[in-house]
Motif scaffolding. Structure first.
Motif, PDB file in Angstrom:
ATOM      1  N   TRP A 268      35.227  36.557  45.564  1.00 39.94           N
ATOM      2  CA  TRP A 268      34.525  35.648  44.590  1.00 39.94           C
ATOM      3  C   TRP A 268      33.466  36.169  43.561  1.00 39.94           C
ATOM      4  CZ3 TRP A 268      29.804  35.581  46.509  1.00 39.94           C
ATOM      5  CH2 TRP A 268      29.491  35.864  47.749  1.00 39.94           C
ATOM      6  N   ASN A 271      34.154  38.034  38.594  1.00 39.96           N
ATOM      7  CA  ASN A 271      35.222  37.263  37.338  1.00 39.96           C
ATOM      8  C   ASN A 271      35.960  38.458  36.723  1.00 39.96           C
ATOM      9  OD1 ASN A 271      36.620  35.379  35.821  1.00 39.96           O
ATOM     10  ND2 ASN A 271      34.998  34.656  35.142  1.00 39.96           N
ATOM     11  N   THR A 315      41.018  20.606  46.108  1.00 43.41           N
ATOM     12  CA  THR A 315      41.653  21.652  46.691  1.00 43.41           C
ATOM     13  C   THR A 315      42.719  21.549  47.508  1.00 43.41           C
ATOM     14  OG1 THR A 315      39.890  22.016  48.157  1.00 43.41           O
ATOM     15  CG2 THR A 315      39.553  23.081  46.054  1.00 43.41           C
ATOM     16  N   ASP A 319      45.923  25.755  47.278  1.00 42.13           N
ATOM     17  CA  ASP A 319      44.935  25.818  45.977  1.00 42.13           C
ATOM     18  C   ASP A 319      43.599  25.939  46.292  1.00 42.13           C
ATOM     19  OD1 ASP A 319      44.420  25.928  43.226  1.00 42.13           O
ATOM     20  OD2 ASP A 319      44.365  23.967  43.053  1.00 42.13           O
ATOM     21  N   HIS A 323      39.587  30.511  44.997  1.00 45.07           N
ATOM     22  CA  HIS A 323      40.017  31.047  43.384  1.00 45.07           C
ATOM     23  C   HIS A 323      39.340  30.183  42.540  1.00 45.07           C
ATOM     24  CE1 HIS A 323      44.026  32.702  45.569  1.00 45.07           C
ATOM     25  NE2 HIS A 323      43.015  33.182  45.613  1.00 45.07           N
ATOM     26  N   LYS A 324      38.657  29.206  42.649  1.00 40.65           N
ATOM     27  CA  LYS A 324      37.993  28.446  41.251  1.00 40.65           C
ATOM     28  C   LYS A 324      36.480  28.838  41.050  1.00 40.65           C
ATOM     29  CE  LYS A 324      40.892  24.983  42.792  1.00 40.65           C
ATOM     30  NZ  LYS A 324      41.399  23.327  42.238  1.00 40.65           N
ATOM     31  N   ASP A 326      34.745  30.720  39.264  1.00 41.90           N
ATOM     32  CA  ASP A 326      34.866  31.864  38.352  1.00 41.90           C
ATOM     33  C   ASP A 326      33.751  32.109  37.419  1.00 41.90           C
ATOM     34  OD1 ASP A 326      35.055  29.444  36.851  1.00 41.90           O
ATOM     35  OD2 ASP A 326      37.197  29.725  36.092  1.00 41.90           O
ATOM     36  N   SER A 390      48.864  31.717  49.498  1.00 42.10           N
ATOM     37  CA  SER A 390      47.774  31.348  48.002  1.00 42.10           C
ATOM     38  C   SER A 390      46.881  32.609  48.005  1.00 42.10           C
ATOM     39  CB  SER A 390      47.241  29.905  48.070  1.00 42.10           C
ATOM     40  OG  SER A 390      46.485  29.879  49.290  1.00 42.10           O
ATOM     41  N   LEU A 391      46.254  32.993  49.418  1.00 46.05           N
ATOM     42  CA  LEU A 391      45.267  33.915  49.277  1.00 46.05           C
ATOM     43  C   LEU A 391      45.824  35.432  48.915  1.00 46.05           C
ATOM     44  CD1 LEU A 391      42.995  33.215  52.570  1.00 46.05           C
ATOM     45  CD2 LEU A 391      42.811  32.542  49.908  1.00 46.05           C
ATOM     46  N   ASP A 393      48.559  35.838  46.718  1.00 48.51           N
ATOM     47  CA  ASP A 393      49.187  35.644  45.606  1.00 48.51           C
ATOM     48  C   ASP A 393      49.177  36.826  44.468  1.00 48.51           C
ATOM     49  OD1 ASP A 393      46.540  34.933  44.435  1.00 48.51           O
ATOM     50  OD2 ASP A 393      47.303  33.102  43.520  1.00 48.51           O
ATOM     51  N   LYS A 574      49.586  37.688  36.484  1.00 42.18           N
ATOM     52  CA  LYS A 574      49.808  36.408  36.508  1.00 42.18           C
ATOM     53  C   LYS A 574      49.751  35.961  34.796  1.00 42.18           C
ATOM     54  CE  LYS A 574      46.997  35.599  40.576  1.00 42.18           C
ATOM     55  NZ  LYS A 574      45.548  35.232  40.914  1.00 42.18           N
TER      56      LYS A 574
END
Length: 575
Positions: A268, A271, A315, A319, A323-324, A326, A390-391, A393, A574
């Protein structure tokens, strides 16, 4: 002393002795009272201090017989910054600045992400200077950088009944060090970046650097040693500490550093697609996403821009909130000139402590999967699989399956609900905090010249009564002990909590003094070995420390999995 007894017919000498002793006791009481008054009235204090901006005057707090702490709050270290621009020097002031109150936090969202707090005029710092019977000189300096996901926070910390979390008094007095805290820009105004010269980003990091440089230039006037500055910080503050020692901009300014639950390698902390984040904010506030975007954002109400940088809290295991996040630092080719893992040569002569709390990921897991804390609601195995995917991906479905296998290998055929919940916390702790921190420790040791490296794991069980019985130390729970809250508010804690606080302040302040957490003015419960060498030793910090608190090879299998096995899967592009 045996009291003499007067008997009729005897010489009155014995009774006279009684009176003489009583008189001595009264005089002794008067002497002590006068000493206490004089100790308060004539205590060592800096008075007004000359800084590059002008004179400042703080307040003196009595913290014991002939022990005082001078407190300065709200000293500007830079001018009000331009929007999406680097900080600039403060023009100074006339007369004596009464540095009595904390300044506004930098503009940010409240904890719910619905309202805007603070001000753009926010680049101020606070200083605590301890004194004994004489005014202190040449003290080590500890500069704290707060966390808050690069989205919120302030140099004073959370406030409960005028008791601020980041009050530096206890560290200053007990550790005999100067403590400095400061504000830096957060959220959209601190970290929005277009990924190019229009808005390069990292304004919050530049603010931190400006505060560090101000301290280096001015702290001697407060009794500090500018050649002995230690940075310490937690979460995003811990990552910031790491960024500051990795950046070439701080060369010669920092001697030592402590990262608590956060390093520049955390997923995290960088970015990697800042343009996308900037365009999302621009669209929310009605700005174009072309070459006019930055000019429009600079003219838009800063509160509206700040509000547009909120984090969506809806979340789930598939999700996750990590990941949010940013609005964070970027590789700008300037303050952060390259990938963080390539910059550790810049910290080759900076002593470093880094560590995590044993259940740092619990806070994040609670947001993603609320049933974690509810004993009446089971957490399905499917959540572990979804979280693993998800972690992972960025490396694809095969990596997700490998992550799931790695963390469930010891479950057996019928895992308990507690096993499932603890596994989720382990995954998030390792991925978000522990593995990046261990990686940073290895890199620091590998590149060290004169620098020493120390590793710790904080395991004092959570004091939150609503948490499960299996809980360890959640994210940010170390802060109350580092800042001495068990001493400042004793009724809220047990004696064992004061032990933890005493140990942490001793290790942290000794390290600031000497670069060795074992050597300094404070005694410690057990010697903390360096990380370098066989076994990669670390210190398990809790309330009953002894020789068994020195351990080695912290979660080596999981570190190997994430840094080698997981990293061997090809990256997935992605859309």
């Amino acid at each position: 002393m045996i009291w003499p007894v007067y008997k009729s017919g005897q010489n009155s000498l014995q009774c006279h002795t009684c009176s003489h002793y009583l008189m001595m006791m009264v005089m002794l009481g008067v002497f002590i009272s006068v000493a206490l008054v004089l100790g308060t009235a004539n205590a060592a204090s800096l008075g007004s201090v000359y800084t590059e901006g002008g004179m400042v005057q703080g307040k003196s707090r009595s913290v014991g017989l002939f022990r005082h702490v001078d407190v300065f709050k709200g000293i500007p270290f830079a001018a009000q910054p331009g929007r999406l621009a680097k900080p600039v020097p403060h023009p100074g002031w006339d007369g004596v600045l009464k540095a009595y109150e904390y300044a506004n936090r930098c503009m940010q969202l409240n904890i719910l992400g619905k309202e805007v707090l603070g001000s753009e005029d926010c680049l101020y710092l606070n200083i605590w200077v301890p004194h004994g019977s004489s005014v202190s000189t040449n003290l080590p300096v500890m500069v704290f950088i707060y966390g808050g996901g690069f989205l919120m926070g302030g140099g004073m910390g959370a406030n409960f009944l005028n008791n601020y979390l980041y009050d530096g008094q206890e560290i200053a007095d007990r550790g005999n060090v100067i403590v400095v805290t400061f504000n830096y820009r957060v959220g959209a105004l601190g970290f929005l970046s277009t990924g190019d010269a229009d808005a390069p980003g990292n304004y919050g990091l530049w603010d931190q650097h400006a505060a560090i440089a101000w301290v280096h230039r001015n702290i001697r006037a407060f009794g500090g040693n500018p050649a002995n500055i230690t940075l310490f910080g937690e979460s995003a503050g811990g990552a910031s500490v790491n960024f500051q020692i990795l950046s070439p901009k701080n060369k010669g300014l920092v001697r030592r550093a402590i990262s608590q639950s956060g390093v520049a390698l955390c997923p995290w902390a960088i970015n990697r697609n800042p343009r996308q984040s900037a365009e999302k904010i621009a669209k929310k506030v009605g700005c174009p996403t072309d070459s006019k975007m930055v000019a429009c954002l600079k003219m838009t109400d800063p509160k509206i821009v700040t509000l547009a940088g909120n984090v969506e809290l809806s979340t789930s295991a598939s999700d996750p909130i990590v990941h949010k996040l940013d609005l964070s630092p970027v590789i700008d080719g300037d303050f952060v000139p390259g990938e963080p893992d390539t910059l550790f040569q810049n910290a080759a002569d900076i002593d470093y402590i880094a560590g995590v709390n044993d259940m740092d990921g619990h806070l994040f897991a609670t947001v993603d999967i609320p049933s974690i804390n509810n004993a009446l609601v089971s957490t399905p195995v499917a959540d572990v699989r979804a979280l693993s995917n998800s972690l992972s991906d960025a490396r694809g479905q095969d990596a997700g399956a490998a992550t799931y296998q790695e963390y469930t290998v010891n479950w057996g055929s019928n895992p308990s609900d507690q096993d499932i919940k603890k596994t989720i916390v382990e995954i998030e702790t390792d991925y978000i905090f522990l593995v990046p921190t261990q990686t940073a420790l290895y890199l620091h040791t590998d590149h060290a010249k004169s620098a020493r490296t120390y590793s710790y794991l904080f395991t004092e069980p959570s004091r939150m009564p609503i948490f499960p019985l299996w809980m360890g130390a959640d994210h940010a729970e170390d802060l109350q002990f580092v800042f001495g809250k068990p001493f400042e508010t004793p009724l809220g804690y047990f004696p064992r909590h004061r032990d933890v606080s005493k140990y942490m302040i001793a290790y942290w302040s000794n390290f600031a003094q000497t670069g060795d957490p074992n050597k300094g003015e404070s005694s410690v419960p057990v010697a903390w070995p360096e990380f370098a060498g066989t076994g990669h030793k670390y210190l398990d910090i809790h309330n009953s420390m002894n020789k068994n608190s020195v351990k080695q090879m912290l979660r080596t299998r999981k570190v190997y999995y994430w840094t080698t096995v997981f990293a061997s899967y090809p990256s997935v592009q992605k859309s």
